[in-house]
Structures are given as structure tokens and as C-alpha cells.
Design a protein around this motif. Sequence first.
Motif, PDB file in Angstrom:
ATOM      1  N   LEU A   1     -29.477   4.604  11.526  1.00 48.63           N
ATOM      2  CA  LEU A   1     -30.620   5.421  11.909  1.00 48.63           C
ATOM      3  C   LEU A   1     -31.743   5.369  10.877  1.00 48.63           C
ATOM      4  O   LEU A   1     -32.917   5.354  11.223  1.00 48.63           O
ATOM      5  CB  LEU A   1     -30.168   6.872  12.115  1.00 48.63           C
ATOM      6  N   ASN A   2     -31.403   5.323   9.608  1.00 46.23           N
ATOM      7  CA  ASN A   2     -32.423   5.320   8.560  1.00 46.23           C
ATOM      8  C   ASN A   2     -31.925   4.477   7.389  1.00 46.23           C
ATOM      9  O   ASN A   2     -31.708   4.965   6.282  1.00 46.23           O
ATOM     10  CB  ASN A   2     -32.727   6.753   8.104  1.00 46.23           C
ATOM     11  N   LYS A   3     -31.744   3.191   7.644  1.00 46.98           N
ATOM     12  CA  LYS A   3     -31.147   2.281   6.672  1.00 46.98           C
ATOM     13  C   LYS A   3     -32.021   2.141   5.432  1.00 46.98           C
ATOM     14  O   LYS A   3     -33.232   2.385   5.462  1.00 46.98           O
ATOM     15  CB  LYS A   3     -30.925   0.912   7.313  1.00 46.98           C
ATOM     16  N   LEU A   4     -31.399   1.718   4.356  1.00 41.35           N
ATOM     17  CA  LEU A   4     -32.128   1.429   3.129  1.00 41.35           C
ATOM     18  C   LEU A   4     -33.118   0.291   3.361  1.00 41.35           C
ATOM     19  O   LEU A   4     -32.948  -0.525   4.284  1.00 41.35           O
ATOM     20  CB  LEU A   4     -31.154   1.017   2.028  1.00 41.35           C
ATOM     21  N   PHE A   5     -34.146   0.234   2.521  1.00 46.26           N
ATOM     22  CA  PHE A   5     -34.993  -0.947   2.544  1.00 46.26           C
ATOM     23  C   PHE A   5     -34.115  -2.174   2.291  1.00 46.26           C
ATOM     24  O   PHE A   5     -33.135  -2.113   1.532  1.00 46.26           O
ATOM     25  CB  PHE A   5     -36.058  -0.864   1.449  1.00 46.26           C
ATOM     26  N   PRO A   6     -34.446  -3.318   2.913  1.00 46.04           N
ATOM     27  CA  PRO A   6     -33.621  -4.519   2.725  1.00 46.04           C
ATOM     28  C   PRO A   6     -33.421  -4.893   1.266  1.00 46.04           C
ATOM     29  O   PRO A   6     -32.335  -5.333   0.875  1.00 46.04           O
ATOM     30  CB  PRO A   6     -34.408  -5.598   3.477  1.00 46.04           C
ATOM     31  N   GLU A   7     -34.460  -4.716   0.430  1.00 45.25           N
ATOM     32  CA  GLU A   7     -34.330  -5.057  -0.981  1.00 45.25           C
ATOM     33  C   GLU A   7     -33.286  -4.171  -1.671  1.00 45.25           C
ATOM     34  O   GLU A   7     -32.536  -4.639  -2.534  1.00 45.25           O
ATOM     35  CB  GLU A   7     -35.667  -4.893  -1.717  1.00 45.25           C
ATOM     36  N   GLU A   8     -33.256  -2.881  -1.299  1.00 47.59           N
ATOM     37  CA  GLU A   8     -32.314  -1.958  -1.923  1.00 47.59           C
ATOM     38  C   GLU A   8     -30.883  -2.267  -1.518  1.00 47.59           C
ATOM     39  O   GLU A   8     -29.975  -2.325  -2.362  1.00 47.59           O
ATOM     40  CB  GLU A   8     -32.675  -0.521  -1.536  1.00 47.59           C
ATOM     41  N   SER A   9     -30.672  -2.462  -0.225  1.00 50.05           N
ATOM     42  CA  SER A   9     -29.305  -2.755   0.235  1.00 50.05           C
ATOM     43  C   SER A   9     -28.844  -4.118  -0.273  1.00 50.05           C
ATOM     44  O   SER A   9     -27.663  -4.300  -0.609  1.00 50.05           O
ATOM     45  CB  SER A   9     -29.227  -2.703   1.762  1.00 50.05           C
ATOM     46  N   ALA A  10     -29.767  -5.086  -0.362  1.00 43.76           N
ATOM     47  CA  ALA A  10     -29.404  -6.418  -0.848  1.00 43.76           C
ATOM     48  C   ALA A  10     -28.846  -6.351  -2.265  1.00 43.76           C
ATOM     49  O   ALA A  10     -27.852  -7.019  -2.594  1.00 43.76           O
ATOM     50  CB  ALA A  10     -30.611  -7.342  -0.796  1.00 43.76           C
ATOM     51  N   LYS A  11     -29.474  -5.560  -3.121  1.00 46.19           N
ATOM     52  CA  LYS A  11     -28.991  -5.432  -4.499  1.00 46.19           C
ATOM     53  C   LYS A  11     -27.577  -4.872  -4.535  1.00 46.19           C
ATOM     54  O   LYS A  11     -26.729  -5.311  -5.328  1.00 46.19           O
ATOM     55  CB  LYS A  11     -29.943  -4.544  -5.294  1.00 46.19           C
ATOM     56  N   LYS A  12     -27.297  -3.916  -3.664  1.00 48.65           N
ATOM     57  CA  LYS A  12     -25.957  -3.331  -3.607  1.00 48.65           C
ATOM     58  C   LYS A  12     -24.938  -4.336  -3.068  1.00 48.65           C
ATOM     59  O   LYS A  12     -23.822  -4.453  -3.586  1.00 48.65           O
ATOM     60  CB  LYS A  12     -25.975  -2.065  -2.737  1.00 48.65           C
TER      61      LYS A  12
ATOM     62  N   ALA B   1     -27.138 -18.728   5.509  1.00 50.45           N
ATOM     63  CA  ALA B   1     -28.500 -18.197   5.542  1.00 50.45           C
ATOM     64  C   ALA B   1     -28.499 -16.684   5.362  1.00 50.45           C
ATOM     65  O   ALA B   1     -29.321 -16.127   4.620  1.00 50.45           O
ATOM     66  CB  ALA B   1     -29.188 -18.584   6.848  1.00 50.45           C
ATOM     67  N   GLU B   2     -27.570 -16.007   6.029  1.00 53.23           N
ATOM     68  CA  GLU B   2     -27.516 -14.545   5.952  1.00 53.23           C
ATOM     69  C   GLU B   2     -27.153 -14.068   4.548  1.00 53.23           C
ATOM     70  O   GLU B   2     -27.767 -13.130   4.017  1.00 53.23           O
ATOM     71  CB  GLU B   2     -26.515 -14.006   6.970  1.00 53.23           C
ATOM     72  N   VAL B   3     -26.174 -14.696   3.953  1.00 52.13           N
ATOM     73  CA  VAL B   3     -25.699 -14.196   2.664  1.00 52.13           C
ATOM     74  C   VAL B   3     -26.673 -14.564   1.537  1.00 52.13           C
ATOM     75  O   VAL B   3     -26.875 -13.785   0.599  1.00 52.13           O
ATOM     76  CB  VAL B   3     -24.273 -14.696   2.363  1.00 52.13           C
ATOM     77  N   THR B   4     -27.303 -15.736   1.639  1.00 51.45           N
ATOM     78  CA  THR B   4     -28.284 -16.075   0.604  1.00 51.45           C
ATOM     79  C   THR B   4     -29.549 -15.241   0.746  1.00 51.45           C
ATOM     80  O   THR B   4     -30.258 -15.002  -0.248  1.00 51.45           O
ATOM     81  CB  THR B   4     -28.640 -17.572   0.642  1.00 51.45           C
ATOM     82  N   LYS B   5     -29.832 -14.776   1.939  1.00 51.41           N
ATOM     83  CA  LYS B   5     -30.961 -13.851   2.106  1.00 51.41           C
ATOM     84  C   LYS B   5     -30.739 -12.595   1.263  1.00 51.41           C
ATOM     85  O   LYS B   5     -31.686 -12.046   0.682  1.00 51.41           O
ATOM     86  CB  LYS B   5     -31.146 -13.479   3.574  1.00 51.41           C
ATOM     87  N   GLN B   6     -29.492 -12.142   1.189  1.00 53.19           N
ATOM     88  CA  GLN B   6     -29.202 -10.952   0.382  1.00 53.19           C
ATOM     89  C   GLN B   6     -29.540 -11.207  -1.092  1.00 53.19           C
ATOM     90  O   GLN B   6     -30.114 -10.351  -1.770  1.00 53.19           O
ATOM     91  CB  GLN B   6     -27.720 -10.571   0.518  1.00 53.19           C
ATOM     92  N   VAL B   7     -29.188 -12.390  -1.575  1.00 54.66           N
ATOM     93  CA  VAL B   7     -29.506 -12.723  -2.968  1.00 54.66           C
ATOM     94  C   VAL B   7     -31.020 -12.803  -3.159  1.00 54.66           C
ATOM     95  O   VAL B   7     -31.569 -12.301  -4.151  1.00 54.66           O
ATOM     96  CB  VAL B   7     -28.846 -14.053  -3.376  1.00 54.66           C
ATOM     97  N   ILE B   8     -31.714 -13.418  -2.188  1.00 54.41           N
ATOM     98  CA  ILE B   8     -33.175 -13.562  -2.290  1.00 54.41           C
ATOM     99  C   ILE B   8     -33.855 -12.200  -2.303  1.00 54.41           C
ATOM    100  O   ILE B   8     -34.788 -11.960  -3.085  1.00 54.41           O
ATOM    101  CB  ILE B   8     -33.706 -14.429  -1.135  1.00 54.41           C
ATOM    102  N   TYR B   9     -33.393 -11.295  -1.463  1.00 53.97           N
ATOM    103  CA  TYR B   9     -34.014  -9.971  -1.410  1.00 53.97           C
ATOM    104  C   TYR B   9     -33.630  -9.128  -2.625  1.00 53.97           C
ATOM    105  O   TYR B   9     -34.391  -8.254  -3.035  1.00 53.97           O
ATOM    106  CB  TYR B   9     -33.656  -9.265  -0.103  1.00 53.97           C
ATOM    107  N   ALA B  10     -32.473  -9.389  -3.191  1.00 55.26           N
ATOM    108  CA  ALA B  10     -32.101  -8.699  -4.425  1.00 55.26           C
ATOM    109  C   ALA B  10     -32.869  -9.256  -5.609  1.00 55.26           C
ATOM    110  O   ALA B  10     -33.230  -8.526  -6.536  1.00 55.26           O
ATOM    111  CB  ALA B  10     -30.593  -8.831  -4.663  1.00 55.26           C
ATOM    112  N   ASN B  11     -33.131 -10.563  -5.579  1.00 58.14           N
ATOM    113  CA  ASN B  11     -33.837 -11.211  -6.681  1.00 58.14           C
ATOM    114  C   ASN B  11     -34.691 -12.350  -6.119  1.00 58.14           C
ATOM    115  O   ASN B  11     -34.226 -13.488  -5.996  1.00 58.14           O
ATOM    116  CB  ASN B  11     -32.855 -11.754  -7.714  1.00 58.14           C
ATOM    117  N   PRO B  12     -35.937 -12.074  -5.741  1.00 56.00           N
ATOM    118  CA  PRO B  12     -36.807 -13.097  -5.145  1.00 56.00           C
ATOM    119  C   PRO B  12     -37.082 -14.286  -6.058  1.00 56.00           C
ATOM    120  O   PRO B  12     -37.615 -15.301  -5.601  1.00 56.00           O
ATOM    121  CB  PRO B  12     -38.101 -12.330  -4.842  1.00 56.00           C
ATOM    122  N   ASP B  13     -36.721 -14.185  -7.328  1.00 51.05           N
ATOM    123  CA  ASP B  13     -36.948 -15.292  -8.260  1.00 51.05           C
ATOM    124  C   ASP B  13     -35.756 -16.243  -8.364  1.00 51.05           C
ATOM    125  O   ASP B  13     -35.802 -17.208  -9.142  1.00 51.05           O
ATOM    126  CB  ASP B  13     -37.269 -14.744  -9.654  1.00 51.05           C
TER     127      ASP B  13
END
Length: 642
Positions: free
Chosen positions: A422-433, A461-473
Motif C-alpha cells: 500500500l505504501n512501499k518504500l522508495f525503490p532506492e531505500e528498499s534496494a539498499k535493504k 536484470a531484476e537483482v542487478t537493478k537492486q544493486v544499481i538503485y542501492a548504489n548508482p555508481d
Amino acid sequence: MDSKNNTNARRKKATYKTKLINKEVYINIDWNKLKIEKSLAKKNVVVDVELPVIKKEDSLIPVWDLRRYAFLLEDKIPYTVNPKLWEQGKLNLNSGIFRITDRIYQVRGFDLANISLIRGNTGWIVIDCLTSKETAEAAIKLVNEHFGEIPISAVIFSHSHVDHYGGILGVLNSKTTENIKVYAPRGFMDAVIEENVNAGVAMTRRGLYMYGELLPRDKKGQIDCGIGKYVSGGTVTLTNNVNEISPIGNEEYIEKVIDGVTMQFLLTEDTEAPSEMDMYIPSEKSLCIAENCSATLHNIYTLRGAEVRDPVAWAGDIQKAINLWGDDLTSVFGVHTWPRFGNKYCIEYMEKQRDLYQYINDQILRLINKGYTIDDVGRMVKFPQSLSDEWYDSSFYGTVVHNSKAVYQKYIGWYNGNPVDLNKLFPEESAKKYVEYMGGENSVLKKAKKSFEYGEYQWVAEVTKQVIYANPDNRDAKLLCADALEQLGYIAESGPWRNEYLMGAQELRFGIIPIKRSVITDEVLDAIPLENVLYLMSIRIDGLKAGDFDYKINFIIPDREEVASTQVKRGIFRYLDNELAKDAAVTVTMSKETLYELATTNNKPDSSSIKVEGDICKWQLFLWTQDRIDSNFNIMTPVTKK
């Protein structure tokens, strides 16, 4: 994928898994069905134009160039392209003038869409005008070179998408009869403004992905868009001199005699476009089905972004056309791809196109009522052989997967019913976790590389997206994600899906390539009401900055011969009237050029170009509330949160 090439930015070959998938597709092609399409795509050619190139007068860069697709004419299908998409791409290379009946012709291969012409008593009745002024001019020039200098006597827009109206000034600038009329379906201008102007910045950016406009044209790049090659890059135009066709009473269709030709119009609203219509020409026994039948499964939801379309209305309006004209018609032509001939074959074609949309709608409702969610339904719906065995019902443009999700969204909306979502974390926040819980970035990438070797491209693609959103660099994550997306693109039957995957891969490898292109041109702004031009500033206002403001602003635009009163109040910039307000706090006078610059760019015009009368501070405060436009916003990496 080996350790030697898993972190470089080069485009890759098809993997063993990708080769196996495309081999299976090739084996299952119905070559007899494809033979029919090849025959129809070349049928009744009047003038064959081999790989046309169209340029602006003041530019060496073509706005349209089919020479870049010459590689498709090779016999061998590469493993880096879905074999069906390769063959569809070859079909869409047929260019020139084609005869539908003795009085109806089409120019195909000069833009994403077709331009159709009906011979009237005094000139050509033109149906649709392509995307750009330059491509439309080239198409009309080709017709004149073959048939002689015949004027344009009328123009008809089949619907409200830019690839069908954008070249209008190219047509009107050609030789025309006096008092030429431009016809369009009811609601045309409202639909153009709402879809192509108000959300034009985002749609243009997303359209680069859908149409693959920045991709190389080669075996590892852009092949086709399913209904045509790509969107031309010329000048988008519009006219406000439009006569909208509307029913007077309860008649089934609207009949008009245009330049001596009787034409019957069926409004098909909320189908492929919110404003659309079919056209039947009784004397020719020929039906223009607009974009309601396009020799492919079309989009109930388009990837560039738009409101979800109504599949029931879509199917119903195809059936209305069958009911009205099915006994007599002998040809059906659309505004993309190629026509169909023969009464029985035309009806079967229309019926099977109709059933694509009804089938998806009904099957999704069945699954919704069993509790399945938007993440489930796309891959659960399969067409029966009675629908899937036709080449023209293939997923070259739309797909069952994303169309199914669109139907779910139409009926149920984005929420799947689970309060966790219903009110998920921002993708960047959840990706870091997620990355933290999975043991860190290096651990994720080590496992993802192994999954890539097993051909699990979607998961990679899905799992590396998590790394990218946790650390775009994290460049290794970007490159591995790009490799996975690339293989998904190589096996995609849909042209837009292939383009989306490959554009994503390209931007992960090389970053965003800024491009200055917009459907909101000065020519378009000239054609829409001042109220709608000012609304572009309303949707840029930062509501919190303007939340306590309460005052009126008058606008005077001399070269449009228009004025307007507006109000800034409670964080909203609102158009009030086409007259000046006596109690306005400030009145500004500027040219339309200055107004358009304010409304569509981040530029702040020189103060000398704006005459300010009244409280200049309030005008400056208004400008301060205008948020910046980002026409090159991130897609593959997070957008910065303010």
C-alpha cells in the motif's frame, strides 16, 4: 558469459540460451501465413521507392532514412533478432505508392504511418499526414511526380496521435484547393492536447525507449516497431482549422460528401485512441479501419505512456464496422501496414483482430475474480490456436503480457489488495535493504553472474537493478544488467519490447544521450488555445512554494491577438477568462515566442522581452515557483528526490 567480458561496455553476441530460443521460434514459423503477408505487402505497387531518404532543406541529417535498414535484406536471420520480428521488419521496408482501388492509393514507407489518398472531383482527399512536415511534403511530391500536379481538396485525420497529424502543414503547404477543410473525429483537439502536449515531455523521453530512436540500426540494434520502422525526426505541426465530425442524432454513422465522394464515418472513441474514426467509401466498397486493425496485436496500454484503452469498446467498434459494411466491402486498409482484399478474407481479418481484445479482457476478468494480481495475469493468458495461428495476430507491437496488465489496471487499478504494497518504500531505500540482506553488492553480483550463465536473464536484470538503485555508481552492476537486458531484447518478438530492452542496456553502458526533440513545437502551440498554452505553466508550479499566494496575473500576447486573466491561489495556477481582470496584481505583455519559451523550457527570457505593469515582485515570485523541466530524466537509475 565469462570473466573476461562480463564487465565491458561492448554489445554482446547472442548466448547459447538465446540461440536456442530463437531457433525454436524459427522452427515454428508458419511460412504459408508469412507468404500471404509478403504478397499483400507488395500487392498493387504503382511506384516502388527503394529505401527512401528524406532531409530538411537546412540539414544534412535525414529526418527519415530507410537505407540504414538495408541489412534486413540479407537472407540469413541472425541469432540476435527474434526471427518473426526480423521478417516483419523486412515487410515494413516496402516503400512507395500502392493502389487499393481505382480511386484510393497509399504512400507507405515514408514514416511510421501511411498517408492515404482518395481521388475526388477536384483533387486528392488525404487521410492522415504522417509525423513530420518534411515526410508529408516528400510523400505528396512523390504522388505529384507520378499522377501530375493534382491539388489537395480535403484532409482527414483518422485519430489524435502525432504520427497521423504532425505533418499537416507539409500537406497544406502543398498545392491545395481554395477553402480546403480539415476533418477529424469528435474530441480530436482535446485528445491531442491532453495526450501529446500536457504529458509531452515524459512521453517524448519514454518514446525514445519504445521506438529505439537512439539505437544503431543493425543486427544488434533497432529492427522495427512492428507497425513501421520508427518515428520520423522532422518538424511536428498542427492546425486549429479542424472540423470535428460528430453525430447529430442517433444515426449509426455520419455521412458526408467530400469533394464529390460520399464517405461514411463511424466514431470509434476510446479504442486505439480517445478520438478515432473509421471511414467507408461506398463507391469503392473500401473501409479505412484507422488504427483499430493493424496486422498485429496492438497496445491496450502503450509503453511510451498513455491512458489505458478500452478493449471491449475496441472489439465492439470493429464489430460495428462489420455490421454496417461487412456485406459489401471488398477491401480494408489501415493507417499502418498494408491492406486486405476480398470480402470473406477482410471479414475474417477484422473478426480475428476484434477477438484479440475481447479475449484478453475477458480472460483477465476471469483471473481477477480468482484473486490473481497484476504481477500474475500477464504471463497467465495464452491465445488459443484459433487466434495465434495468424501472422497478423502476432505480438509485433503490443504483447499479451503488458496488455493483460493494462486490463487489470483498468478494472482494479494499481493496488493489488495486499497492504504490504500500500505504501512501499522508495525503490532506492528498499534496494539498499535487499542488497544488505543478500550479503552486499559483491555477493549479489557474484550470484547474478552465475545466474546469467544459466540463462536466467530476467532474474539477473531484476537483482542487478537492486544493486544499481542501492548504489548508482556500481558500474559492474550496470554492465551485467545491460548484458541481461540485451539478451531479452534479442529474443523479443515485439519491436517496442526489443527497443525498450536495448535502450535500457545502451544507457546503462554509456549514459543518457541528451536529445533536443519535442512534439510541443511552436507550430503546435500556435494551433492550440492560449488557455492550454498557459496550462503548461500550471503543471510546472511548485505547489508548496505557491501555497500561500493569492493574486491575479493578466497576460497580453499581441502577436496572437489574445489576452487572458489567471490566478495563483492555494498552490494552483488557474486560467480564469479570455478577458483582462481589473483587479489583477500584475499585467505582463510578451510575444508568443517569449511565452512559449517560458512554458516549455528552463530558459528565463531577458527582462526586456516582457513588459511588466503592476507589482513586479508578484511576477518574479510566480517565475520562482516554476519547476524545472528535465527532458532527459533518468530511467535506468533513480531520479534524484528533492
